[in-house]
Design an enzyme around this catalytic site. Structure first.
Site, PDB file in Angstrom:
ATOM      1  N   GLY A 190       0.822  -1.207   0.000  1.00 14.60           N
ATOM      2  CA  GLY A 190       0.000   0.000   0.000  1.00 14.60           C
ATOM      3  C   GLY A 190       0.855   1.255   0.000  1.00 14.60           C
ATOM      4  O   GLY A 190       1.922   1.323  -0.614  1.00 14.60           O
ATOM      5  N   GLY A 191       0.397   2.275   0.728  1.00 11.50           N
ATOM      6  CA  GLY A 191       1.120   3.544   0.789  1.00 11.50           C
ATOM      7  C   GLY A 191       2.504   3.416   1.378  1.00 11.50           C
ATOM      8  O   GLY A 191       3.372   4.266   1.145  1.00 11.50           O
ATOM      9  N   GLY A 428      23.795   9.183 -31.729  1.00  9.68           N
ATOM     10  CA  GLY A 428      23.253   9.932 -30.605  1.00  9.68           C
ATOM     11  C   GLY A 428      23.826   9.498 -29.277  1.00  9.68           C
ATOM     12  O   GLY A 428      23.894  10.292 -28.328  1.00  9.68           O
ATOM     13  N   ALA A 429      24.253   8.251 -29.191  1.00  6.24           N
ATOM     14  CA  ALA A 429      24.834   7.758 -27.939  1.00  6.24           C
ATOM     15  C   ALA A 429      26.139   8.482 -27.623  1.00  6.24           C
ATOM     16  O   ALA A 429      26.489   8.655 -26.449  1.00  6.24           O
ATOM     17  CB  ALA A 429      25.068   6.256 -28.027  1.00  6.24           C
TER      18      ALA A 429
END
Length: 529
Positions: A190-191, A428-429
């Site tokens: 949960g939280g 791009g690398a």
């Protein structure tokens, strides 16, 4: 004599015995302390051991230096009087907290006690954790949390939820000020999962720990999926698939021993540049040469090798504390030492998917780089990358945005940045993997480096259509697939002998020890989350 003391006998009935005395409380106090150390009692401790789990105090005994633990709030009790809780009081209220040392360096800790109300979070319980986090901020000392909790204490309702929010706020405020580490040794549902997620590093114990927002019952009711707790949020899931946890251990004993090693790499806070230096004697010469590095890169650029074999021959004593080693395996990150100084290692892994960058690898490296920058840890990058992974799955998943995280992290970082191109550095690398253009301090290449927009085969298929592609590919390789052009342009600082890499990096780190660099004044950058 004061007026009150002179006439106090008129205010109270005389008695030969005091109703209460410190001497009378002494035995009670010892009784309470002894009860606090037993948590939920011997029966609950036995059940904990039967699950192959240690108790909260046993974990701290293993984590901290012997007899260094000083407890805070051992007699805290919950303030709930609903649903019969007025008859269910345990000293400490389900969390053991305090101060201690690891390898002689200070640390603040809290350890949730599953033997007390399942380790559930109450208002008083949360206040103890908040006190530790506040002390961490005030004293600039790291915090280690050991989680073993069933979640919010339902009987306290919104008070327990408020406790979570108070903890979350402090996790956020402490981010970048002090290192925060979470070890999941039991349930976290949960939280409760958001506090670990907000800390810097999350570790888990196999088979006994799990993390998820909604449990198997809810999942089955909503999606009709039938899964176990382990399948939904066990250590294997979060270290291999989700990337929520950066490592896992076989049991609590192994976990505490490894966290001790991990802590030695970290500074105490964002201003600390010295406390983790020379904790251990430096036995590896800074000028050591490794001849095997001259031939470790295969002649065939498509042949794989394990980049960790390279890194181990360069760092102190061949030791690297690798993180997220089972997630996004195409990039390797971890802490090591160079001449005794902690460094962050980032290395493309040709052994996995040729070392290509994808969504997970970008996220993994970016967050690590930002941690190193937060705490003044130099970053050493080893490059062998053919580019970004193509395909609809990556494009639809947002590779543009996630790849930009990695570029943002490197560009924003002001710590010393040293980069070594071992083989491929394409497209791009090249722009992303810490080139000199992103304020890198040292940018080196081995003679085996290939710096180009793309590989020869792909390039000639585009620019040499209708020509002899094999001949053109050989010509392209001779002209472009080498570090020479980048060196001529001044982009590279030097082409270096691989065997001398260690001595060169150690020398650079000494030169950059007092580096000062700042970013433009602003509230904060807007990283492409």
């Amino acid at each position: 004599m004061s007026f009150l003391s002179r006439y106090s006998h008129c205010l109270y009935k005389s008695s030969s015995r005091r109703a209460f005395s410190a001497k009378a409380f002494g035995p009670k106090w010892e009784e309470y302390r002894s009860a606090a150390k037993l948590g939920g009692g011997l029966g609950a401790i036995k059940k904990q051991h039967e699950k192959n789990k240690l108790t909260a105090r046993e974990r701290l005994d293993l984590l901290l230096d012997r007899e260094s633990f000083q407890e805070v709030g051992s007699l805290v009790s919950h303030q709930c009087f609903d649903f019969g809780m007025e008859n269910k009081h345990f000293w400490g209220d389900g969390v053991v907290a305090g101060k201690g040392q690891i390898s002689g360096r200070p640390v603040l800790v809290y350890s949730q006690d599953f033997t007390v109300h399942g380790g559930s979070l109450s208002e008083s319980n949360a206040a103890k954790i908040c006190k530790i986090l506040d002390m961490g901020m005030r004293l600039k000392i790291p915090v280690i949390g050991i989680n073993d909790s069933g979640g919010a204490r339902i009987q306290e309702g919104v008070c327990a939820l408020r406790g979570y929010s108070d903890i979350f706020l402090r996790n956020v405020m402490g981010s970048g000020v002090i290192p925060q580490i979470t070890v999941i040794c039991g349930p976290s549902a949960g939280g409760a999962v958001y506090s670990p997620a907000l800390t810097d590093w999350v570790f888990m114990v196999k088979q006994t720990s799990y993390m998820f927002l909604t449990g198997p019952e809810v999942v089955k009711a909503v999606t009709y999926e039938d899964v176990t707790k382990e399948e939904l949020g066990g250590a294997s899931v979060h270290t291999k698939k989700s990337g929520v946890a950066c490592g896992s251990f076989e049991n609590d004993i192994e976990a505490m021993a490894s966290i001790r090693q991990f802590y030695d790499y970290l500074p105490l806070n964002f201003e600390d540049r010295t406390s983790n230096l020379n904790i251990f004697e430096v036995t590896d010469p800074a000028d050591r040469e490794e001849e095997v590095l001259d031939r470790i890169i295969p002649d065939d650029s498509t042949q794989a090798y394990d980049v960790r074999d390279v890194v181990r021959r360069i760092v102190d004593n061949g030791v690297i504390y690798e993180l997220y080693k089972d997630w996004a395996k195409n990039i390797v990150i971890g802490f090591s030492r160079m001449n005794g100084q902690t460094v962050g290692i980032v290395a493309n892994q040709p052994k996995e998917s040729a070392g290509v960058l994808d969504i997970d690898a970008s996220c993994k490296a970016a967050r690590f780089i930002r941690f190193c920058d937060c705490f003044n840890i130099p970053i050493v990058t080893f490059v062998d990358v053919p580019g970004f992974l193509p395909g609809t799955q990556q494009e639809y998943g947002g590779i543009i945005r996630h790849g930009a995280k990695l570029m943002f992290a490197y560009a924003e970082a002001t710590v010393p940045k040293i980069t070594v191109i071992m083989r491929k550095d394409y497209g791009g690398a090249y722009c992303v993997m810490s080139p000199s253009h992103l304020r890198g301090d040292s940018f080196y290449a081995w003679p085996s480096a290939e710096v180009a927009v793309m590989g020869a085969k792909g390039a000639v298929e585009i620019i040499c259509r209708g020509m002899d592609l094999d001949a053109e590919a050989r010509a392209y390789e001779e002209k472009f697939n080498s570090p020479l052009i980048a060196a001529k342009k001044g982009y590279l600082d030097e082409i270096i002998q691989p065997r001398k890499t260690r001595s060169i990096i150690c020398n650079d780190l000494e030169f950059y020890r007092n580096k000062e660099l700042s970013n433009p004044k602003k509230k904060h950058g807007n990283c492409p989350l």
